[in-house]
Design a protein around this motif. Structure first.
Motif, PDB file in Angstrom:
ATOM      1  N   ASP A 293      92.474  14.689  73.472  1.00 20.38           N
ATOM      2  CA  ASP A 293      91.282  15.404  73.948  1.00 20.38           C
ATOM      3  C   ASP A 293      90.087  14.461  74.024  1.00 20.38           C
ATOM      4  O   ASP A 293      89.283  14.527  74.970  1.00 20.38           O
ATOM      5  CB  ASP A 293      90.950  16.583  73.026  1.00 20.38           C
TER       6      ASP A 293
ATOM      7  N   ARG B 167      90.340  12.210  77.043  1.00 22.02           N
ATOM      8  CA  ARG B 167      89.923  12.892  78.272  1.00 22.02           C
ATOM      9  C   ARG B 167      88.400  13.068  78.340  1.00 22.02           C
ATOM     10  O   ARG B 167      87.839  13.178  79.432  1.00 22.02           O
ATOM     11  CB  ARG B 167      90.606  14.260  78.368  1.00 22.02           C
ATOM     12  N   ASN B 168      87.738  13.094  77.197  1.00 19.43           N
ATOM     13  CA  ASN B 168      86.280  13.224  77.171  1.00 19.43           C
ATOM     14  C   ASN B 168      85.590  11.931  77.602  1.00 19.43           C
ATOM     15  O   ASN B 168      84.571  11.958  78.299  1.00 19.43           O
ATOM     16  CB  ASN B 168      85.816  13.612  75.768  1.00 19.43           C
TER      17      ASN B 168
ATOM     18  N   ASP C 166      99.601  15.732  80.053  1.00 19.48           N
ATOM     19  CA  ASP C 166      99.568  15.632  78.590  1.00 19.48           C
ATOM     20  C   ASP C 166     100.885  15.094  78.031  1.00 19.48           C
ATOM     21  O   ASP C 166     100.900  14.323  77.068  1.00 19.48           O
ATOM     22  CB  ASP C 166      99.291  17.007  77.970  1.00 19.48           C
TER      23      ASP C 166
END
Length: 243
Positions: free
Chosen positions: A95, A98-99, A108
């Motif tokens: 996560d 992806r940020n 994923d």
């Protein structure tokens, strides 16, 4: 005893005291990664904008806050690295990857096969990674999730990406224990000792770097320690080499 001899003895004694004080200050910078307060100490130095040394799943690394402009400049200065040569960032999980990077086109399941581990994924950076001194010659960023508890836990506690490069002067061999980069200690906020990371020269190899910025294509930027595994995963997910 003559006056001149006394002066010489006093100068030698003063020099020895200074060396002892310097050695003491350096020892004070060393933290064992298995003590409960090590993560808090590491975060303290990162919050200050210092560069620290710490173990990873490959070799010892130098790390600082990736979005701190002064810290990045300090990192390059300590390593003696050309600013045109990029450094990677380290994050806590997919996560976070992806940020800080643009990975909408990457499944994923593919990322979970590659990470965590000794693989660096190169993608376009997101607007959240806005340090003008971080890799100014490219819009891309290499992102790692090391398979090593101390640095993963630090990423979670710090809650910001860490700029990460190997703990050695540029063009010198990477380090498997903290004494191999002792010449850098005085320039670091803290040195976090996770023990000996390996004993063979093969252990000094860096992570495999693969560019996945183009959907459905890959490019090997650096072979590293996990090339065979990486290429096998690319084949399994029908990702083709960029010609």
């Amino acid at each position: 005893m003559t006056f001149i001899k006394l002066l010489r003895i006093n100068k030698i004694s003063k020099s020895l005291r200074q060396l002892h004080n310097i050695a003491g200050k350096m020892v004070d910078k060393i933290y064992q990664t298995n003590i409960p307060t090590a993560l808090d100490s590491a975060k303290y130095y990162l919050d200050k904008g210092d560069v620290i040394a710490l173990p990873t799943d490959t070799v010892y690394g130098l790390a600082c806050s990736a979005n701190n402009e002064k810290a990045i400049q300090k990192l390059y200065a300590i390593k003696g690295r050309d600013f045109r040569k990029p450094v990677a960032i380290c994050v806590r999980d997919i996560d976070s990857l992806r940020n800080w990077g643009k990975a909408e086109h990457i499944d994923d399941m593919l990322l979970e096969q590659l990470l965590p581990g000794p693989i660096t994924i190169v993608i376009e950076r997101s607007a959240n990674l806005n340090n003008r001194f971080l890799n100014p010659s490219t819009s891309k960023i290499g992102i790692r999730i090391p398979d090593f508890d101390f640095i993963k836990n630090l990423c979670e506690k710090f809650d910001q990406p860490l700029a990460l490069t190997s703990a050695n002067k540029s063009a010198e061999q990477s380090s498997l224990n903290i004494h191999e980069f002792e010449c850098l200690w005085s320039q670091l906020g803290g040195v976090f000792d996770g023990g000996q990371l390996g004993v063979t020269e093969e252990c000094r190899s860096a992570s495999t770097v693969i560019d996945l910025s183009i959907p459905g294509r890959y490019k090997v930027v650096r072979e590293g320690v996990a090339l065979k595994k990486t290429l096998s995963i690319m084949d399994n997910f029908n990702i083709k080499p960029l010609l």
